[in-house]
Motif scaffolding. Structure first.
Motif, PDB file in Angstrom:
ATOM      1  N   LYS A  44     -58.693  31.961   3.403  1.00 41.42           N
ATOM      2  CA  LYS A  44     -59.414  33.588   4.042  1.00 41.42           C
ATOM      3  C   LYS A  44     -58.667  34.379   4.547  1.00 41.42           C
ATOM      4  N   SER A  45     -57.679  33.526   4.893  1.00 37.74           N
ATOM      5  CA  SER A  45     -57.073  34.801   6.245  1.00 37.74           C
ATOM      6  C   SER A  45     -55.552  35.653   4.861  1.00 37.74           C
ATOM      7  N   LEU A  46     -55.949  35.633   3.482  1.00 39.92           N
ATOM      8  CA  LEU A  46     -54.683  36.104   3.187  1.00 39.92           C
ATOM      9  C   LEU A  46     -55.820  37.582   2.693  1.00 39.92           C
ATOM     10  N   GLY A  47     -57.001  38.009   3.102  1.00 39.28           N
ATOM     11  CA  GLY A  47     -57.252  39.716   3.496  1.00 39.28           C
ATOM     12  C   GLY A  47     -56.388  40.451   4.172  1.00 39.28           C
ATOM     13  N   ALA A  48     -56.044  39.247   5.193  1.00 33.81           N
ATOM     14  CA  ALA A  48     -55.724  39.882   6.510  1.00 33.81           C
ATOM     15  C   ALA A  48     -53.995  40.641   5.963  1.00 33.81           C
ATOM     16  N   LEU A  49     -53.357  39.620   5.067  1.00 35.19           N
ATOM     17  CA  LEU A  49     -52.165  40.616   5.102  1.00 35.19           C
ATOM     18  C   LEU A  49     -52.275  42.209   3.750  1.00 35.19           C
ATOM     19  N   PRO A  50     -50.662  42.568   4.961  1.00 35.26           N
ATOM     20  CA  PRO A  50     -50.414  43.849   3.534  1.00 35.26           C
ATOM     21  C   PRO A  50     -50.893  43.521   2.461  1.00 35.26           C
ATOM     22  N   PRO A  51     -50.566  44.691   1.449  1.00 39.28           N
ATOM     23  CA  PRO A  51     -51.214  43.866  -0.289  1.00 39.28           C
ATOM     24  C   PRO A  51     -49.745  43.668  -1.255  1.00 39.28           C
ATOM     25  N   GLU A  52     -48.519  43.894  -0.026  1.00 37.15           N
ATOM     26  CA  GLU A  52     -47.787  43.771  -1.139  1.00 37.15           C
ATOM     27  C   GLU A  52     -47.229  42.452  -0.935  1.00 37.15           C
ATOM     28  N   GLU A  53     -47.631  41.149   0.497  1.00 33.55           N
ATOM     29  CA  GLU A  53     -47.500  40.218   0.982  1.00 33.55           C
ATOM     30  C   GLU A  53     -48.273  39.472   0.345  1.00 33.55           C
ATOM     31  N   ASN A  54     -49.717  39.947  -0.158  1.00 28.27           N
ATOM     32  CA  ASN A  54     -50.988  39.166  -0.271  1.00 28.27           C
ATOM     33  C   ASN A  54     -50.227  38.127  -1.635  1.00 28.27           C
ATOM     34  N   PRO A  55     -49.277  38.571  -2.684  1.00 29.49           N
ATOM     35  CA  PRO A  55     -49.959  37.441  -4.203  1.00 29.49           C
ATOM     36  C   PRO A  55     -48.562  36.710  -3.839  1.00 29.49           C
ATOM     37  N   ALA A  56     -47.769  36.950  -3.242  1.00 31.67           N
ATOM     38  CA  ALA A  56     -46.483  35.750  -2.671  1.00 31.67           C
ATOM     39  C   ALA A  56     -47.063  34.646  -1.653  1.00 31.67           C
ATOM     40  N   ALA A  57     -48.077  35.411  -1.176  1.00 31.71           N
ATOM     41  CA  ALA A  57     -49.019  34.054   0.329  1.00 31.71           C
ATOM     42  C   ALA A  57     -49.743  33.717  -0.829  1.00 31.71           C
ATOM     43  N   GLY A  58     -49.857  34.020  -1.481  1.00 33.39           N
ATOM     44  CA  GLY A  58     -51.430  33.476  -2.227  1.00 33.39           C
ATOM     45  C   GLY A  58     -50.979  32.151  -3.266  1.00 33.39           C
ATOM     46  N   GLN A  59     -49.918  32.320  -3.553  1.00 34.65           N
ATOM     47  CA  GLN A  59     -48.874  31.457  -4.293  1.00 34.65           C
ATOM     48  C   GLN A  59     -48.697  30.352  -3.733  1.00 34.65           C
ATOM     49  N   ALA A  60     -48.057  30.976  -2.282  1.00 32.84           N
ATOM     50  CA  ALA A  60     -47.978  29.611  -1.490  1.00 32.84           C
ATOM     51  C   ALA A  60     -48.802  29.114  -1.133  1.00 32.84           C
ATOM     52  N   VAL A  61     -50.137  29.326  -0.440  1.00 32.80           N
ATOM     53  CA  VAL A  61     -50.641  28.417  -0.426  1.00 32.80           C
ATOM     54  C   VAL A  61     -51.104  27.709  -1.592  1.00 32.80           C
ATOM     55  N   ASN A  62     -51.824  28.366  -2.324  1.00 30.39           N
ATOM     56  CA  ASN A  62     -52.111  27.808  -3.615  1.00 30.39           C
ATOM     57  C   ASN A  62     -51.290  26.331  -4.543  1.00 30.39           C
ATOM     58  N   ARG A  63     -49.974  26.594  -4.146  1.00 29.83           N
ATOM     59  CA  ARG A  63     -49.201  25.606  -4.406  1.00 29.83           C
ATOM     60  C   ARG A  63     -48.853  24.463  -3.368  1.00 29.83           C
ATOM     61  N   ALA A  64     -49.254  24.982  -1.868  1.00 33.03           N
ATOM     62  CA  ALA A  64     -49.419  23.797  -0.779  1.00 33.03           C
ATOM     63  C   ALA A  64     -50.878  23.174  -0.998  1.00 33.03           C
ATOM     64  N   LYS A  65     -52.061  24.493  -1.556  1.00 36.24           N
ATOM     65  CA  LYS A  65     -52.906  23.356  -1.669  1.00 36.24           C
ATOM     66  C   LYS A  65     -52.724  21.641  -2.898  1.00 36.24           C
TER      67      LYS A  65
END
Length: 83
Positions: A44-65
């Motif tokens: 849910k907090s990914l929306g607060a990230l700068p747009p260029e960081e969002n895809p990598a962060a989303g992938q990292a969180v999904n891998r962790a999940k």
């Protein structure tokens, strides 16, 4: 904002391996993956990230999940065979 999913997965591994019963394991699952769980809050907090960081962060969180779910599933199999 840096999302440290590696330490979260390591901590999840400790929590999961420390679960001595299916009830305790379910409590760990809810704490990590539930509606108000820690990984869910990270997503849910990914929306607060700068747009260029969002895809990598989303992938990292999904891998962790996925990693946490695999840990939980493996522990559930072990506990099922014991109980």
């Amino acid at each position: 904002m840096t999302i440290d999913t590696d330490s979260l997965v390591a901590e999840a591994g400790d929590l999961v391996s420390g679960a001595a019963s299916l009830t305790a394991l379910d409590a760990v699952r809810v704490e990590l993956l539930g509606k108000k769980g820690r990984l869910t809050q990270l997503l849910k907090s990914l929306g607060a990230l700068p747009p260029e960081e969002n895809p990598a962060a989303g992938q990292a969180v999904n891998r962790a999940k996925v990693a946490v779910q695999q840990l939980i599933d493996a522990r559930r199999t072990t506990l099922d065979s014991v109980e």
